[in-house]
Write a protein that holds these residues in place. Structure first.
Motif, PDB file in Angstrom:
ATOM      1  N   ILE A 103      13.872  -1.233   3.467  1.00 32.23           N
ATOM      2  CA  ILE A 103      13.129  -2.043   2.417  1.00 32.23           C
ATOM      3  C   ILE A 103      11.643  -1.364   2.139  1.00 32.23           C
ATOM      4  CG2 ILE A 103      12.587  -4.358   1.766  1.00 32.23           C
ATOM      5  CD1 ILE A 103      14.677  -5.335   3.208  1.00 32.23           C
ATOM      6  N   GLY A 104      11.427  -1.106   1.024  1.00 31.39           N
ATOM      7  CA  GLY A 104      10.214  -0.993   0.864  1.00 31.39           C
ATOM      8  C   GLY A 104       9.669  -1.794  -0.545  1.00 31.39           C
ATOM      9  N   PRO A 105       8.447  -1.558  -0.977  1.00 32.31           N
ATOM     10  CA  PRO A 105       7.818  -2.378  -1.966  1.00 32.31           C
ATOM     11  C   PRO A 105       8.646  -2.352  -3.291  1.00 32.31           C
ATOM     12  CG  PRO A 105       6.570  -0.738  -1.649  1.00 32.31           C
ATOM     13  CD  PRO A 105       7.606  -0.561  -0.573  1.00 32.31           C
ATOM     14  N   ASP A 106       9.466  -1.639  -3.603  1.00 32.51           N
ATOM     15  CA  ASP A 106      10.274  -1.111  -4.704  1.00 32.51           C
ATOM     16  C   ASP A 106      11.836  -1.246  -4.466  1.00 32.51           C
ATOM     17  OD1 ASP A 106       8.021  -0.735  -6.399  1.00 32.51           O
ATOM     18  OD2 ASP A 106       7.752   1.315  -5.574  1.00 32.51           O
ATOM     19  N   THR A 107      12.246  -1.800  -3.294  1.00 29.78           N
ATOM     20  CA  THR A 107      13.639  -1.742  -3.108  1.00 29.78           C
ATOM     21  C   THR A 107      14.340  -2.932  -3.830  1.00 29.78           C
ATOM     22  OG1 THR A 107      13.302  -0.530  -0.859  1.00 29.78           O
ATOM     23  CG2 THR A 107      15.406  -1.968  -1.275  1.00 29.78           C
ATOM     24  N   LEU A 108      15.398  -2.827  -4.262  1.00 28.75           N
ATOM     25  CA  LEU A 108      16.105  -3.881  -4.688  1.00 28.75           C
ATOM     26  C   LEU A 108      16.896  -4.510  -3.898  1.00 28.75           C
ATOM     27  CD1 LEU A 108      17.349  -5.791  -7.115  1.00 28.75           C
ATOM     28  CD2 LEU A 108      18.811  -3.917  -7.562  1.00 28.75           C
ATOM     29  N   VAL A 109      17.039  -5.832  -3.432  1.00 29.76           N
ATOM     30  CA  VAL A 109      17.893  -6.419  -2.642  1.00 29.76           C
ATOM     31  C   VAL A 109      18.897  -7.107  -3.113  1.00 29.76           C
ATOM     32  CG1 VAL A 109      17.938  -7.676  -0.267  1.00 29.76           C
ATOM     33  CG2 VAL A 109      16.209  -6.249  -0.623  1.00 29.76           C
ATOM     34  N   ALA A 128      10.696  -7.898   1.558  1.00 30.49           N
ATOM     35  CA  ALA A 128      11.512  -7.538   0.292  1.00 30.49           C
ATOM     36  C   ALA A 128      10.899  -8.410  -0.602  1.00 30.49           C
ATOM     37  CB  ALA A 128      12.973  -8.291   0.365  1.00 30.49           C
ATOM     38  N   ARG A 129      10.951  -7.817  -1.706  1.00 29.92           N
ATOM     39  CA  ARG A 129      10.325  -8.541  -3.172  1.00 29.92           C
ATOM     40  C   ARG A 129      11.315  -8.831  -4.160  1.00 29.92           C
ATOM     41  NH1 ARG A 129       5.570  -5.048  -5.492  1.00 29.92           N
ATOM     42  NH2 ARG A 129       5.246  -7.019  -6.710  1.00 29.92           N
ATOM     43  N   ALA A 130      12.084  -8.057  -4.712  1.00 26.96           N
ATOM     44  CA  ALA A 130      12.979  -8.153  -5.710  1.00 26.96           C
ATOM     45  C   ALA A 130      14.147  -8.654  -5.094  1.00 26.96           C
ATOM     46  CB  ALA A 130      12.957  -6.808  -6.846  1.00 26.96           C
ATOM     47  N   LEU A 131      14.662  -9.906  -5.039  1.00 29.33           N
ATOM     48  CA  LEU A 131      15.896 -10.282  -4.459  1.00 29.33           C
ATOM     49  C   LEU A 131      16.905 -10.692  -5.359  1.00 29.33           C
ATOM     50  CD1 LEU A 131      14.031 -12.072  -1.552  1.00 29.33           C
ATOM     51  CD2 LEU A 131      15.914 -10.172  -1.291  1.00 29.33           C
TER      52      LEU A 131
END
Length: 286
Positions: A103-109, A128-131
């Motif tokens: 997971i990086g700052p731009d990873t969609l989880v 995780a940011r975008a979840l």
């Protein structure tokens, strides 16, 4: 013509594949995870952009990875474009540290973990940011699923488009504004296929009671449920209108519906069943 063999120019999935966030990591390749994976590959996802993490992959998944050139359980990890969580919900705590490496700052989880809320995921995966939390159902395995999805506040247009592309490979995608509706989605479409299978079972048993041989009753019930579903999908009219259109006043269908639609009949039972499933989904969250 099946999706696997459709020419590129005729396959809408090929256009969808251009929106897939890559590289893509699938953590957990069980029934639902592997079904999604096969759909993505059929839609044109580059196998070289896919990593599968599964300590005990099925022989079918292992063979798929070997044949198509997907990475399976590599020892190195780096932030992915998308991390899809298909592991068992109860092992999330134990797997979180290893998952965090992808997971990086731009990873969609994107999570298909039943009962795990966005808040749960953020606690276990703080990087995780975008979840996006989703609730698919079994027909997703043949590209005819119904999936409810809800995103965290960090899910912007690009992340949502990526999630939409990944989920659309398995059928209908319904976005929710309120995560609280996920339990209701679980009760309606998540568990819904089992209700339909029960209908086919009950119809076959009723046919036997009416004098049909068991094999014939099962065959007729199965074809009737499948055919009615296909008609419901193909015809734009509402289900209630289709029901009325096939019900002649005073006829055999009307006689049967008078039983099914009485006060304690099918509508009341279905309302009670969905409410029970919704309550249980809430109890399992966390």
């Amino acid at each position: 013509m099946t999706r696997d063999h459709a020419p590129v120019s005729e396959s809408p999935g090929r256009d969808r594949a251009a929106s897939f966030p890559t590289p893509l990591v699938l953590a957990g390749a069980g029934k639902m995870g592997s079904a999604l994976l096969r759909g993505w590959l059929a839609d044109g996802l580059d196998p070289g952009a896919v990593t599968v993490i599964d300590p005990q992959p099925s022989p079918e998944v292992a063979a798929l990875c070997a044949e198509r050139g997907l990475r399976l359980n590599p020892t190195d990890a780096e932030p992915a474009g998308a991390l899809v969580l298909g592991i068992k919900p109860q092992i999330l705590d134990a797997a979180a540290a290893a998952l965090a490496a992808w997971i990086g700052p731009d990873t969609l989880v994107l999570s298909i973990l039943a009962g795990k809320t966005l808040a749960d995921l953020k606690r276990r995966l703080p990087g995780a940011r975008a979840l996006v939390r989703v609730m698919p159902n079994l027909p997703a395995s043949i590209g005819r699923g119904a999936t409810g999805a809800v995103g965290s506040s960090e899910v912007g247009p690009d992340a949502r488009a990526g999630a939409e592309a990944l989920l659309a490979s398995s059928g209908l995608v319904a976005w929710l504004d309120d995560e609280g509706l996920i339990d209701a989605v679980t009760a309606v479409s998540g568990s819904g296929p089992a209700y339909v299978f029960l209908l086919a079972e009950a119809l076959a048993e009723a046919g036997v009671a009416a004098g049909l041989p068991p094999d014939l009753a099962a065959q007729l019930a199965r074809a009737t449920v499948a055919g009615a579903g296909a008609l419901l999908d193909a015809d734009p009219r509402e289900a209630g209108q289709l029901r009325r259109d096939v019900t002649s006043p005073g006829g055999t269908t009307a006689a049967a519906l008078a039983v099914l639609m009485r006060e304690e009949g099918l509508p009341a039972l279905m309302t009670e069943a969905v409410a029970a499933a919704r309550r249980r989904a809430g109890e399992l969250s966390g």
